[in-house]
Design a protein around this motif. Structure first.
Motif, PDB file in Angstrom:
ATOM      1  N   LYS A 134       0.841  -1.197   0.000  1.00  0.00           N
ATOM      2  CA  LYS A 134       0.000   0.000   0.000  1.00  0.00           C
ATOM      3  C   LYS A 134       0.873   1.243   0.000  1.00  0.00           C
ATOM      4  O   LYS A 134       0.665   2.186  -0.768  1.00  0.00           O
ATOM      5  CB  LYS A 134      -0.920  -0.019   1.223  1.00  0.00           C
ATOM      6  N   GLN A 135       1.869   1.265   0.864  1.00  0.00           N
ATOM      7  CA  GLN A 135       2.824   2.372   0.943  1.00  0.00           C
ATOM      8  C   GLN A 135       4.117   1.842   1.544  1.00  0.00           C
ATOM      9  O   GLN A 135       4.097   0.978   2.427  1.00  0.00           O
ATOM     10  CB  GLN A 135       2.289   3.518   1.792  1.00  0.00           C
ATOM     11  N   ALA A 136       5.250   2.343   1.057  1.00  0.00           N
ATOM     12  CA  ALA A 136       6.552   1.942   1.592  1.00  0.00           C
ATOM     13  C   ALA A 136       7.307   3.172   2.072  1.00  0.00           C
ATOM     14  O   ALA A 136       7.337   4.199   1.394  1.00  0.00           O
ATOM     15  CB  ALA A 136       7.371   1.215   0.532  1.00  0.00           C
ATOM     16  N   THR A 137       7.888   3.074   3.256  1.00  0.00           N
ATOM     17  CA  THR A 137       8.667   4.171   3.828  1.00  0.00           C
ATOM     18  C   THR A 137       9.986   3.624   4.336  1.00  0.00           C
ATOM     19  O   THR A 137      10.018   2.613   5.044  1.00  0.00           O
ATOM     20  CB  THR A 137       7.918   4.845   4.994  1.00  0.00           C
ATOM     21  N   LEU A 138      11.069   4.292   3.973  1.00  0.00           N
ATOM     22  CA  LEU A 138      12.396   3.932   4.461  1.00  0.00           C
ATOM     23  C   LEU A 138      12.859   4.967   5.478  1.00  0.00           C
ATOM     24  O   LEU A 138      12.967   6.156   5.162  1.00  0.00           O
ATOM     25  CB  LEU A 138      13.393   3.861   3.297  1.00  0.00           C
ATOM     26  N   PHE A 139      13.117   4.512   6.694  1.00  0.00           N
ATOM     27  CA  PHE A 139      13.760   5.326   7.723  1.00  0.00           C
ATOM     28  C   PHE A 139      15.215   4.863   7.794  1.00  0.00           C
ATOM     29  O   PHE A 139      15.480   3.713   8.145  1.00  0.00           O
ATOM     30  CB  PHE A 139      13.102   5.127   9.092  1.00  0.00           C
ATOM     31  N   TYR A 140      16.146   5.772   7.456  1.00  0.00           N
ATOM     32  CA  TYR A 140      17.553   5.378   7.433  1.00  0.00           C
ATOM     33  C   TYR A 140      18.397   6.368   8.204  1.00  0.00           C
ATOM     34  O   TYR A 140      18.354   7.571   7.949  1.00  0.00           O
ATOM     35  CB  TYR A 140      18.055   5.283   5.987  1.00  0.00           C
ATOM     36  N   GLY A 141      19.166   5.854   9.155  1.00  0.00           N
ATOM     37  CA  GLY A 141      20.049   6.687   9.939  1.00  0.00           C
ATOM     38  C   GLY A 141      21.498   6.298   9.730  1.00  0.00           C
ATOM     39  O   GLY A 141      21.849   5.111   9.794  1.00  0.00           O
ATOM     40  N   ALA A 142      22.348   7.277   9.465  1.00  0.00           N
ATOM     41  CA  ALA A 142      23.787   7.060   9.318  1.00  0.00           C
ATOM     42  C   ALA A 142      24.521   7.897  10.353  1.00  0.00           C
ATOM     43  O   ALA A 142      23.973   8.852  10.914  1.00  0.00           O
ATOM     44  CB  ALA A 142      24.245   7.432   7.912  1.00  0.00           C
ATOM     45  N   ARG A 143      25.767   7.545  10.587  1.00  0.00           N
ATOM     46  CA  ARG A 143      26.538   8.276  11.597  1.00  0.00           C
ATOM     47  C   ARG A 143      26.861   9.691  11.133  1.00  0.00           C
ATOM     48  O   ARG A 143      26.690  10.651  11.872  1.00  0.00           O
ATOM     49  CB  ARG A 143      27.824   7.508  11.918  1.00  0.00           C
ATOM     50  N   VAL A 164      13.039   8.859   4.710  1.00  0.00           N
ATOM     51  CA  VAL A 164      13.368   9.703   5.857  1.00  0.00           C
ATOM     52  C   VAL A 164      14.817   9.416   6.212  1.00  0.00           C
ATOM     53  O   VAL A 164      15.156   8.325   6.678  1.00  0.00           O
ATOM     54  CB  VAL A 164      12.452   9.405   7.060  1.00  0.00           C
ATOM     55  N   LEU A 165      15.686  10.393   5.979  1.00  0.00           N
ATOM     56  CA  LEU A 165      17.120  10.221   6.176  1.00  0.00           C
ATOM     57  C   LEU A 165      17.594  11.137   7.289  1.00  0.00           C
ATOM     58  O   LEU A 165      17.256  12.320   7.332  1.00  0.00           O
ATOM     59  CB  LEU A 165      17.857  10.549   4.872  1.00  0.00           C
ATOM     60  N   ASP A 168      23.621  11.252  12.580  1.00  0.00           N
ATOM     61  CA  ASP A 168      23.862  11.556  13.991  1.00  0.00           C
ATOM     62  C   ASP A 168      24.652  12.841  14.181  1.00  0.00           C
ATOM     63  O   ASP A 168      24.434  13.589  15.130  1.00  0.00           O
ATOM     64  CB  ASP A 168      24.622  10.401  14.655  1.00  0.00           C
ATOM     65  N   ASP A 169      25.614  13.073  13.269  1.00  0.00           N
ATOM     66  CA  ASP A 169      26.513  14.214  13.433  1.00  0.00           C
ATOM     67  C   ASP A 169      26.798  14.804  12.060  1.00  0.00           C
ATOM     68  O   ASP A 169      27.046  14.076  11.106  1.00  0.00           O
ATOM     69  CB  ASP A 169      27.820  13.750  14.094  1.00  0.00           C
ATOM     70  N   ALA A 170      26.749  16.129  11.935  1.00  0.00           N
ATOM     71  CA  ALA A 170      26.935  16.759  10.617  1.00  0.00           C
ATOM     72  C   ALA A 170      27.596  18.125  10.775  1.00  0.00           C
ATOM     73  O   ALA A 170      27.555  18.749  11.837  1.00  0.00           O
ATOM     74  CB  ALA A 170      25.596  16.898   9.908  1.00  0.00           C
ATOM     75  N   ASP A 171      28.194  18.576   9.650  1.00  0.00           N
ATOM     76  CA  ASP A 171      28.753  19.925   9.627  1.00  0.00           C
ATOM     77  C   ASP A 171      27.764  20.883   8.962  1.00  0.00           C
ATOM     78  O   ASP A 171      26.633  20.507   8.635  1.00  0.00           O
ATOM     79  CB  ASP A 171      30.103  19.944   8.908  1.00  0.00           C
ATOM     80  N   GLY A 176      20.264  18.420   5.766  1.00  0.00           N
ATOM     81  CA  GLY A 176      19.215  17.462   6.080  1.00  0.00           C
ATOM     82  C   GLY A 176      18.982  17.335   7.573  1.00  0.00           C
ATOM     83  O   GLY A 176      19.443  18.155   8.379  1.00  0.00           O
ATOM     84  N   ARG A 177      18.264  16.309   7.944  1.00  0.00           N
ATOM     85  CA  ARG A 177      17.905  16.052   9.334  1.00  0.00           C
ATOM     86  C   ARG A 177      19.124  15.577  10.128  1.00  0.00           C
ATOM     87  O   ARG A 177      19.938  14.785   9.634  1.00  0.00           O
ATOM     88  CB  ARG A 177      16.804  14.985   9.376  1.00  0.00           C
TER      89      ARG A 177
END
Length: 269
Positions: A134-143, A164-165, A168-171, A176-177
């Protein structure tokens, strides 16, 4: 139990210490088909063998794709392989993701770090219309942003799958999130009774995700997770990967959460 010879057709460096090998059989016949979620034992000559999940499309019948992080003797030997080199392959082994149970439902694919690799075959199958969800959602978390896997593939996934990407840590160059992937999962609207979940990542991340999903009304029987640890022989004979009454290599690596809930102990979180 005897490895078949495969050739490295192509090697891609995903980011420092993590790479993808595209393998083709050196035999005249096509290698055995695999189900998303299954794994092979990859043998590096002179170093030993290691279990690695499939990370390619199950529709490609001429070989296998494996995404590997170099963190031990065998995987470091695999990291030294280049195009044209030969390795040994045993498999496929184990039970994969139950795609047929996602038919007509909302499919939530939740991955952390390298846990996206065993779920990539599911995403490839979705792009080919199998299963018809019916619907597909990808939740993906990277360091970190530079450790996001399969960037090129994500362009194709976005056309058919809600993505949804989070990192954890970004410059400041990352727009993005930022934060652990449980944060957008906590705020997501989920129809628990009509959803099925495929989950893979670090064990602590999976435990927190399971607790969130249960709080949102997703039944234990609708949550599937991949447990990849301590596998040595891939046939259940050596006993290294025994988990409760099960052997991860033979009875998994994909388990229904309802059947293993007592071994995960999420109430202790």
């Amino acid at each position: 139990m005897i490895p078949a010879l495969f050739r490295v057709d192509r090697r891609i460096d995903e980011f420092a210490g993590t790479f993808t090998l595209y393998l083709s059989s050196e035999q005249s016949r096509e290698p055995p088909l695999f189900r998303p979620g299954q794994f092979n034992m990859l043998y590096a000559f002179g170093a030993g063998e290691v279990p690695i999940s499939m990370s390619g499309s199950p529709a490609e019948h001429n070989g296998y794709v494996h995404t590997i992080r170099a963190h031990g003797l065998v995987t470091q030997a695999l990291a030294r392989l280049r195009d044209g080199d030969t390795i040994g392959v045993r498999g496929p082994f184990g039970h994969g993701w139950p795609l047929e149970k996602a038919e007509g439902k909302n499919l939530l694919i939740i991955a952390g770090g390298l846990g996206l690799a065993p779920l990539r075959p599911v995403l490839c199958s979705l792009l080919q219309g199998q299963p018809a969800v019916k619907q597909a959602t990808l939740f993906y978390g990277a360091r970190r942003p530079q450790e996001v896997l399969f960037r090129d593939s994500m362009r194709d996934w976005r056309e058919r799958i809600a993505l949804v990407l989070s990192v954890d840590d970004a410059d400041t160059q990352w727009d993005g999130r930022v934060g652990v992937i449980t944060e957008p999962l906590r705020s997501a609207e989920i129809d628990g009774e009509n959803s099925i979940v495929f989950l893979c990542g670090p064990e602590v991340m999976m435990r927190f995700c399971v607790r969130l999903l249960l709080d949102k009304g997703v039944p234990e029987s609708s949550i599937y997770l991949s447990m990849e640890r301590n596998m040595k022989c891939a046939t259940g004979h050596c006993g290294h990967c025994q988990w409760g009454p099960s052997f991860i290599c033979k009875d998994g690596p994909v388990f229904n959460y309802g059947s293993v809930s007592r071994w995960m102990n999420i109430r202790a979180l």
